[in-house]
Design a protein around this motif. Sequence first.
Motif, PDB file in Angstrom:
ATOM      1  N   LYS A  92       0.822  -1.213   0.000  1.00  0.00           N
ATOM      2  CA  LYS A  92       0.000   0.000   0.000  1.00  0.00           C
ATOM      3  C   LYS A  92       0.855   1.263   0.000  1.00  0.00           C
ATOM      4  O   LYS A  92       0.325   2.371   0.094  1.00  0.00           O
ATOM      5  CB  LYS A  92      -0.936  -0.005   1.207  1.00  0.00           C
ATOM      6  CG  LYS A  92      -2.012  -1.082   1.130  1.00  0.00           C
ATOM      7  CD  LYS A  92      -2.960  -1.005   2.315  1.00  0.00           C
ATOM      8  CE  LYS A  92      -4.073  -2.038   2.182  1.00  0.00           C
ATOM      9  NZ  LYS A  92      -5.005  -1.999   3.349  1.00  0.00           N
ATOM     10  N   GLY A  93       2.157   1.105  -0.111  1.00  0.00           N
ATOM     11  CA  GLY A  93       3.028   2.276  -0.204  1.00  0.00           C
ATOM     12  C   GLY A  93       3.090   3.096   1.064  1.00  0.00           C
ATOM     13  O   GLY A  93       3.242   4.317   1.025  1.00  0.00           O
ATOM     14  N   GLU A  94       3.031   2.425   2.220  1.00  0.00           N
ATOM     15  CA  GLU A  94       2.936   3.142   3.502  1.00  0.00           C
ATOM     16  C   GLU A  94       4.243   3.782   3.945  1.00  0.00           C
ATOM     17  O   GLU A  94       4.272   4.468   4.968  1.00  0.00           O
ATOM     18  CB  GLU A  94       2.412   2.189   4.588  1.00  0.00           C
ATOM     19  CG  GLU A  94       3.372   1.093   5.019  1.00  0.00           C
ATOM     20  CD  GLU A  94       3.364  -0.110   4.092  1.00  0.00           C
ATOM     21  OE1 GLU A  94       4.090  -1.077   4.374  1.00  0.00           O
ATOM     22  OE2 GLU A  94       2.641  -0.075   3.072  1.00  0.00           O
ATOM     23  N   ALA A  95       5.334   3.592   3.177  1.00  0.00           N
ATOM     24  CA  ALA A  95       6.594   4.276   3.486  1.00  0.00           C
ATOM     25  C   ALA A  95       6.796   5.495   2.593  1.00  0.00           C
ATOM     26  O   ALA A  95       7.859   6.117   2.631  1.00  0.00           O
ATOM     27  CB  ALA A  95       7.780   3.316   3.344  1.00  0.00           C
ATOM     28  N   GLY A  96       5.789   5.837   1.801  1.00  0.00           N
ATOM     29  CA  GLY A  96       5.913   6.985   0.905  1.00  0.00           C
ATOM     30  C   GLY A  96       5.735   8.306   1.625  1.00  0.00           C
ATOM     31  O   GLY A  96       5.615   8.379   2.848  1.00  0.00           O
ATOM     32  N   ARG A  97       5.705   9.379   0.853  1.00  0.00           N
ATOM     33  CA  ARG A  97       5.506  10.712   1.417  1.00  0.00           C
ATOM     34  C   ARG A  97       4.031  10.908   1.788  1.00  0.00           C
ATOM     35  O   ARG A  97       3.142  10.377   1.145  1.00  0.00           O
ATOM     36  CB  ARG A  97       5.913  11.781   0.406  1.00  0.00           C
ATOM     37  CG  ARG A  97       7.377  11.736  -0.025  1.00  0.00           C
ATOM     38  CD  ARG A  97       7.641  12.839  -1.038  1.00  0.00           C
ATOM     39  NE  ARG A  97       9.031  12.901  -1.442  1.00  0.00           N
ATOM     40  CZ  ARG A  97       9.526  12.271  -2.504  1.00  0.00           C
ATOM     41  NH1 ARG A  97       8.737  11.527  -3.272  1.00  0.00           N
ATOM     42  NH2 ARG A  97      10.801  12.390  -2.830  1.00  0.00           N
ATOM     43  N   THR A  98       3.810  11.728   2.801  1.00  0.00           N
ATOM     44  CA  THR A  98       2.434  12.103   3.144  1.00  0.00           C
ATOM     45  C   THR A  98       2.101  13.520   2.688  1.00  0.00           C
ATOM     46  O   THR A  98       0.922  13.854   2.534  1.00  0.00           O
ATOM     47  CB  THR A  98       2.203  12.030   4.658  1.00  0.00           C
ATOM     48  OG1 THR A  98       2.987  13.052   5.305  1.00  0.00           O
ATOM     49  CG2 THR A  98       2.576  10.669   5.226  1.00  0.00           C
ATOM     50  N   LEU A  99       3.114  14.370   2.505  1.00  0.00           N
ATOM     51  CA  LEU A  99       2.918  15.779   2.155  1.00  0.00           C
ATOM     52  C   LEU A  99       1.975  16.477   3.140  1.00  0.00           C
ATOM     53  O   LEU A  99       1.342  17.485   2.795  1.00  0.00           O
ATOM     54  CB  LEU A  99       2.375  15.937   0.728  1.00  0.00           C
ATOM     55  CG  LEU A  99       3.275  15.437  -0.407  1.00  0.00           C
ATOM     56  CD1 LEU A  99       2.681  15.824  -1.753  1.00  0.00           C
ATOM     57  CD2 LEU A  99       4.694  15.979  -0.275  1.00  0.00           C
ATOM     58  N   GLY A 100       1.851  15.928   4.343  1.00  0.00           N
ATOM     59  CA  GLY A 100       0.963  16.522   5.332  1.00  0.00           C
ATOM     60  C   GLY A 100      -0.509  16.309   5.053  1.00  0.00           C
ATOM     61  O   GLY A 100      -1.350  16.914   5.718  1.00  0.00           O
ATOM     62  N   LEU A 101      -0.848  15.446   4.086  1.00  0.00           N
ATOM     63  CA  LEU A 101      -2.247  15.220   3.723  1.00  0.00           C
ATOM     64  C   LEU A 101      -2.944  14.231   4.653  1.00  0.00           C
ATOM     65  O   LEU A 101      -4.166  14.101   4.603  1.00  0.00           O
ATOM     66  CB  LEU A 101      -2.337  14.727   2.281  1.00  0.00           C
ATOM     67  CG  LEU A 101      -1.842  15.704   1.206  1.00  0.00           C
ATOM     68  CD1 LEU A 101      -1.851  15.047  -0.160  1.00  0.00           C
ATOM     69  CD2 LEU A 101      -2.706  16.962   1.196  1.00  0.00           C
ATOM     70  N   CYS A 102      -2.168  13.522   5.463  1.00  0.00           N
ATOM     71  CA  CYS A 102      -2.747  12.555   6.383  1.00  0.00           C
ATOM     72  C   CYS A 102      -1.732  12.274   7.493  1.00  0.00           C
ATOM     73  O   CYS A 102      -0.567  12.662   7.387  1.00  0.00           O
ATOM     74  CB  CYS A 102      -3.115  11.254   5.670  1.00  0.00           C
ATOM     75  SG  CYS A 102      -1.691  10.369   4.995  1.00  0.00           S
ATOM     76  N   ARG A 103      -2.192  11.604   8.516  1.00  0.00           N
ATOM     77  CA  ARG A 103      -1.277  11.153   9.563  1.00  0.00           C
ATOM     78  C   ARG A 103      -0.458   9.985   9.028  1.00  0.00           C
ATOM     79  O   ARG A 103      -0.907   9.267   8.126  1.00  0.00           O
ATOM     80  CB  ARG A 103      -2.041  10.739  10.814  1.00  0.00           C
ATOM     81  CG  ARG A 103      -2.771  11.892  11.491  1.00  0.00           C
ATOM     82  CD  ARG A 103      -3.237  11.503  12.893  1.00  0.00           C
ATOM     83  NE  ARG A 103      -4.189  10.391  12.845  1.00  0.00           N
ATOM     84  CZ  ARG A 103      -5.499  10.532  12.747  1.00  0.00           C
ATOM     85  NH1 ARG A 103      -6.040  11.749  12.661  1.00  0.00           N
ATOM     86  NH2 ARG A 103      -6.292   9.469  12.718  1.00  0.00           N
ATOM     87  N   PRO A 104       0.754   9.770   9.552  1.00  0.00           N
ATOM     88  CA  PRO A 104       1.599   8.687   9.039  1.00  0.00           C
ATOM     89  C   PRO A 104       0.900   7.337   8.998  1.00  0.00           C
ATOM     90  O   PRO A 104       1.030   6.586   8.025  1.00  0.00           O
ATOM     91  CB  PRO A 104       2.786   8.683  10.009  1.00  0.00           C
ATOM     92  CG  PRO A 104       2.885  10.095  10.483  1.00  0.00           C
ATOM     93  CD  PRO A 104       1.465  10.575  10.582  1.00  0.00           C
ATOM     94  N   GLU A 105       0.129   7.016  10.025  1.00  0.00           N
ATOM     95  CA  GLU A 105      -0.529   5.711  10.080  1.00  0.00           C
ATOM     96  C   GLU A 105      -1.703   5.596   9.105  1.00  0.00           C
ATOM     97  O   GLU A 105      -2.228   4.503   8.879  1.00  0.00           O
ATOM     98  CB  GLU A 105      -1.015   5.413  11.504  1.00  0.00           C
ATOM     99  CG  GLU A 105      -2.073   6.354  12.028  1.00  0.00           C
ATOM    100  CD  GLU A 105      -1.511   7.608  12.697  1.00  0.00           C
ATOM    101  OE1 GLU A 105      -2.272   8.250  13.439  1.00  0.00           O
ATOM    102  OE2 GLU A 105      -0.312   7.931  12.483  1.00  0.00           O
ATOM    103  N   GLU A 106      -2.110   6.697   8.500  1.00  0.00           N
ATOM    104  CA  GLU A 106      -3.226   6.687   7.549  1.00  0.00           C
ATOM    105  C   GLU A 106      -2.775   6.575   6.095  1.00  0.00           C
ATOM    106  O   GLU A 106      -3.603   6.411   5.194  1.00  0.00           O
ATOM    107  CB  GLU A 106      -4.054   7.970   7.711  1.00  0.00           C
ATOM    108  CG  GLU A 106      -4.724   8.131   9.056  1.00  0.00           C
ATOM    109  CD  GLU A 106      -5.370   9.496   9.241  1.00  0.00           C
ATOM    110  OE1 GLU A 106      -6.303   9.596  10.062  1.00  0.00           O
ATOM    111  OE2 GLU A 106      -4.939  10.460   8.557  1.00  0.00           O
ATOM    112  N   LEU A 107      -1.469   6.667   5.855  1.00  0.00           N
ATOM    113  CA  LEU A 107      -0.996   6.776   4.475  1.00  0.00           C
ATOM    114  C   LEU A 107      -1.350   5.558   3.632  1.00  0.00           C
ATOM    115  O   LEU A 107      -1.772   5.694   2.478  1.00  0.00           O
ATOM    116  CB  LEU A 107       0.523   7.010   4.439  1.00  0.00           C
ATOM    117  CG  LEU A 107       1.107   7.146   3.031  1.00  0.00           C
ATOM    118  CD1 LEU A 107       0.509   8.350   2.302  1.00  0.00           C
ATOM    119  CD2 LEU A 107       2.631   7.250   3.069  1.00  0.00           C
TER     120      LEU A 107
END
Length: 244
Positions: free
Chosen positions: A42-57
Amino acid sequence: MIEPMDLLVVVPHPDDEVFGAGGTLIQYADWGLETGLITLTKGEAGRTLGLCRPEELGELRAQELQRAAQILKLGHLELYDFPNGLPNNPVDGEARGHGFSTPQGVADHPEIVDLLLWRLEVLRPRAIITFGPNGSNRHPDHVATHRFVVKAVEKSGQKIKLFFYASPQPLPEYLEGWLPPNHVRHLPMEVLLQKLRAMAQHRTQALSVLNFMDRFSSRLASETFHLAGYEGPIQHELLWYARP
């Protein structure tokens, strides 16, 4: 028994499908071919750009992939949750998903070979697109996916055309393991515009999208592949029967 699938893309991360094969998937679907995608993480180590919390990526990227898949007109989509490995040379201080704090990646799960073998037996694809030996950019997940797909195809005993993403000219640091393109597809404008829309769905990875557009703009309208075992003149279709 279901009909064989014409073209299956197997990649590790959401967005890996669209950069190198988005236009081909769109066009082949328009031509009536059956297309599919298997994404291993699910690509959970990618960037979030502040669009979500880390655990939601991971879940957010899964939603982004679903939207992109609709634009790509995929007839079949499978998304798994194997761990997303760390990228090469990450930038310090980037906002990353929670997967960035764990060391495991696709390479740590050799059972993926048996998973893919099972899916090949069910889907019976005539052709597969995945990463080449150098993973395009040496991302460990890309390289491991190449290795696992090749092994699964060999174990399957099926006659499957195996295509690898193949840049026309790799950067010097990625030359080892590079395979030259022997299939080149030029996309018409209407297909290119749809491909760009699909790329735009991966909002959390916008910096990766922009980096690709900046460094490899010529590859937006041309998609290039290396067919394993093929020796001959450059071809323009992956499947001989692919036509409008």
